[in-house]
Design a protein around this motif. Sequence first.
Motif, PDB file in Angstrom:
ATOM      1  N   LEU A  75     -16.347  23.179  59.836  1.00 46.34           N
ATOM      2  CA  LEU A  75     -17.586  22.945  60.569  1.00 46.34           C
ATOM      3  C   LEU A  75     -18.827  23.379  59.790  1.00 46.34           C
ATOM      4  O   LEU A  75     -19.929  22.940  60.094  1.00 46.34           O
ATOM      5  N   MET A  76     -18.625  24.251  58.804  1.00 48.07           N
ATOM      6  CA  MET A  76     -19.796  24.843  58.150  1.00 48.07           C
ATOM      7  C   MET A  76     -19.828  24.439  56.680  1.00 48.07           C
ATOM      8  O   MET A  76     -18.985  24.867  55.906  1.00 48.07           O
ATOM      9  N   ASN A  77     -20.784  23.584  56.306  1.00 51.87           N
ATOM     10  CA  ASN A  77     -20.982  23.275  54.897  1.00 51.87           C
ATOM     11  C   ASN A  77     -22.053  24.224  54.352  1.00 51.87           C
ATOM     12  O   ASN A  77     -23.242  24.053  54.600  1.00 51.87           O
ATOM     13  N   PHE A  78     -21.608  25.236  53.619  1.00 52.83           N
ATOM     14  CA  PHE A  78     -22.526  26.279  53.166  1.00 52.83           C
ATOM     15  C   PHE A  78     -23.606  25.733  52.235  1.00 52.83           C
ATOM     16  O   PHE A  78     -24.678  26.312  52.103  1.00 52.83           O
ATOM     17  N   ASN A  79     -23.325  24.599  51.574  1.00 49.22           N
ATOM     18  CA  ASN A  79     -24.350  24.016  50.711  1.00 49.22           C
ATOM     19  C   ASN A  79     -25.553  23.527  51.509  1.00 49.22           C
ATOM     20  O   ASN A  79     -26.619  23.288  50.954  1.00 49.22           O
ATOM     21  N   ALA A  80     -25.368  23.392  52.846  1.00 51.82           N
ATOM     22  CA  ALA A  80     -26.488  22.964  53.689  1.00 51.82           C
ATOM     23  C   ALA A  80     -27.514  24.068  53.872  1.00 51.82           C
ATOM     24  O   ALA A  80     -28.668  23.813  54.217  1.00 51.82           O
ATOM     25  N   LEU A 102     -18.336  10.753  59.067  1.00 55.64           N
ATOM     26  CA  LEU A 102     -19.526  11.609  59.036  1.00 55.64           C
ATOM     27  C   LEU A 102     -20.643  10.945  58.220  1.00 55.64           C
ATOM     28  O   LEU A 102     -21.822  11.068  58.551  1.00 55.64           O
ATOM     29  N   HIS A 103     -20.253  10.237  57.166  1.00 53.20           N
ATOM     30  CA  HIS A 103     -21.257   9.549  56.350  1.00 53.20           C
ATOM     31  C   HIS A 103     -21.952   8.452  57.147  1.00 53.20           C
ATOM     32  O   HIS A 103     -23.174   8.246  57.024  1.00 53.20           O
ATOM     33  N   ASP A 104     -21.180   7.749  57.993  1.00 56.70           N
ATOM     34  CA  ASP A 104     -21.777   6.715  58.856  1.00 56.70           C
ATOM     35  C   ASP A 104     -22.851   7.314  59.759  1.00 56.70           C
ATOM     36  O   ASP A 104     -23.937   6.740  59.923  1.00 56.70           O
ATOM     37  N   ALA A 157     -30.276  17.013  61.057  1.00 53.50           N
ATOM     38  CA  ALA A 157     -29.276  16.434  61.953  1.00 53.50           C
ATOM     39  C   ALA A 157     -27.948  17.143  61.740  1.00 53.50           C
ATOM     40  O   ALA A 157     -27.653  17.605  60.632  1.00 53.50           O
ATOM     41  N   ALA A 158     -27.148  17.209  62.793  1.00 56.60           N
ATOM     42  CA  ALA A 158     -25.845  17.872  62.697  1.00 56.60           C
ATOM     43  C   ALA A 158     -24.835  17.184  63.591  1.00 56.60           C
ATOM     44  O   ALA A 158     -25.178  16.595  64.620  1.00 56.60           O
ATOM     45  N   ASN A 159     -23.597  17.270  63.173  1.00 51.97           N
ATOM     46  CA  ASN A 159     -22.477  16.727  63.923  1.00 51.97           C
ATOM     47  C   ASN A 159     -22.136  17.639  65.097  1.00 51.97           C
ATOM     48  O   ASN A 159     -22.148  18.869  64.973  1.00 51.97           O
ATOM     49  N   PRO A 190     -20.341  19.613  60.656  1.00 53.83           N
ATOM     50  CA  PRO A 190     -21.269  20.148  59.664  1.00 53.83           C
ATOM     51  C   PRO A 190     -22.675  19.579  59.817  1.00 53.83           C
ATOM     52  O   PRO A 190     -22.901  18.644  60.574  1.00 53.83           O
ATOM     53  N   VAL A 191     -23.609  20.174  59.055  1.00 50.51           N
ATOM     54  CA  VAL A 191     -24.967  19.640  58.988  1.00 50.51           C
ATOM     55  C   VAL A 191     -24.919  18.318  58.235  1.00 50.51           C
ATOM     56  O   VAL A 191     -24.286  18.202  57.185  1.00 50.51           O
ATOM     57  N   LEU A 192     -25.572  17.306  58.786  1.00 49.80           N
ATOM     58  CA  LEU A 192     -25.582  15.969  58.183  1.00 49.80           C
ATOM     59  C   LEU A 192     -26.828  15.729  57.337  1.00 49.80           C
ATOM     60  O   LEU A 192     -26.756  15.133  56.260  1.00 49.80           O
ATOM     61  N   VAL A 193     -27.964  16.191  57.860  1.00 48.80           N
ATOM     62  CA  VAL A 193     -29.255  16.010  57.182  1.00 48.80           C
ATOM     63  C   VAL A 193     -29.993  17.342  57.225  1.00 48.80           C
ATOM     64  O   VAL A 193     -30.088  17.970  58.278  1.00 48.80           O
ATOM     65  N   GLN A 194     -30.490  17.770  56.073  1.00 45.98           N
ATOM     66  CA  GLN A 194     -31.261  19.012  56.014  1.00 45.98           C
ATOM     67  C   GLN A 194     -32.524  18.752  55.207  1.00 45.98           C
ATOM     68  O   GLN A 194     -32.456  18.273  54.068  1.00 45.98           O
ATOM     69  N   ASN A 195     -33.672  19.038  55.813  1.00 38.61           N
ATOM     70  CA  ASN A 195     -34.963  18.850  55.143  1.00 38.61           C
ATOM     71  C   ASN A 195     -35.138  17.417  54.641  1.00 38.61           C
ATOM     72  O   ASN A 195     -35.663  17.172  53.549  1.00 38.61           O
TER      73      ASN A 195
END
Length: 335
Positions: A77-82, A275-277, A290-292, A223-228
Amino acid sequence: MRPAPKVVRALTGLAWAALFLVYVWVSSALFLFQGPFPNLREFVIDSLTTSRHGYLLRPLSLYTLSWAEIRRHDPNLMNFNAGISSAEQAARDFRSVSDPTIRLETVKEATFTADVMLVRDPKRVRVAVTKYLGRVGQTVSEMVAEYHAVAGVNGGAFRDVGWQGTGGIPLGITIMNGKVIQAVPNARQPVIALTRRGALIAGAYTLPQLERLGVTQAISFGPVLVQNGVGLIRGNGGWGYAPRTAIGQRADGTIIFIVTDGRFIHGPDNVGASLHDIMDLMLRYGAVVAANLDGGSSTTMVYRGRLVNQPTDILGERKVATAFIVMPETTRPGA
């Protein structure tokens, strides 16, 4: 005294029926999990782990699947790169927004159909929690009615209670109207939250960080889909294809809710969304963050007393622990 022949025949028939059902179950399980179709096997495993019910795979596979194999598919659930949302995003102030508009749109893609809800005033969006906390969840429709809301989608992660219901216990960090319902002290969790000024933030946060940012609504998922303004998902995202729920926000404050169908509920091409869709859809609608949210059979969208989508659970709407709901335009946070 001997049983009547009719009774003997009936008992014999029931025994053969029971044996036949056992045979079908065993052969189907072996065919599905150990048979010659690895893509089908991967699809079933991904479907259950994505919806946080990977624990069912052991008995369903007649214990031929190992825990190591199931955990290999378990979604992170957590993408740390986000990281976390920018200070600029967290400080956005939408208190002057008073536009009551809610717009629904439908987007058709090759493997799924998406329902998109656009809520112009982000301050109307809140977290709802099951009133049976610790015992069982509620459907999104029930929570929307319970809180006198006008719309809602399912929310974050949860744990069942003794397999006797669903959604009894929210996981991670849960905040409703400024009140901490559930939290893991000082641990970073995959959080999706709204500040008192209506700014949506997402990423790996601790409870003290959220409190310093003035967060009043929060659930845990990812995970987070869109950041900044930047899409983060590479490839298909690694979660396979399934019904999805997601939340995002435009730079003008508009909240974007997206739900998709899947699991062949509308035909052989209706496999679901990756998730990419969902990330692509969020970017298409102008999301800067945005986040899932929880997906699979939990995926639900309700608007003005009706189901917008068709949930894939065989019983209809699934009981969940939390939801994001949209309050009437005359209601303000704290009212």
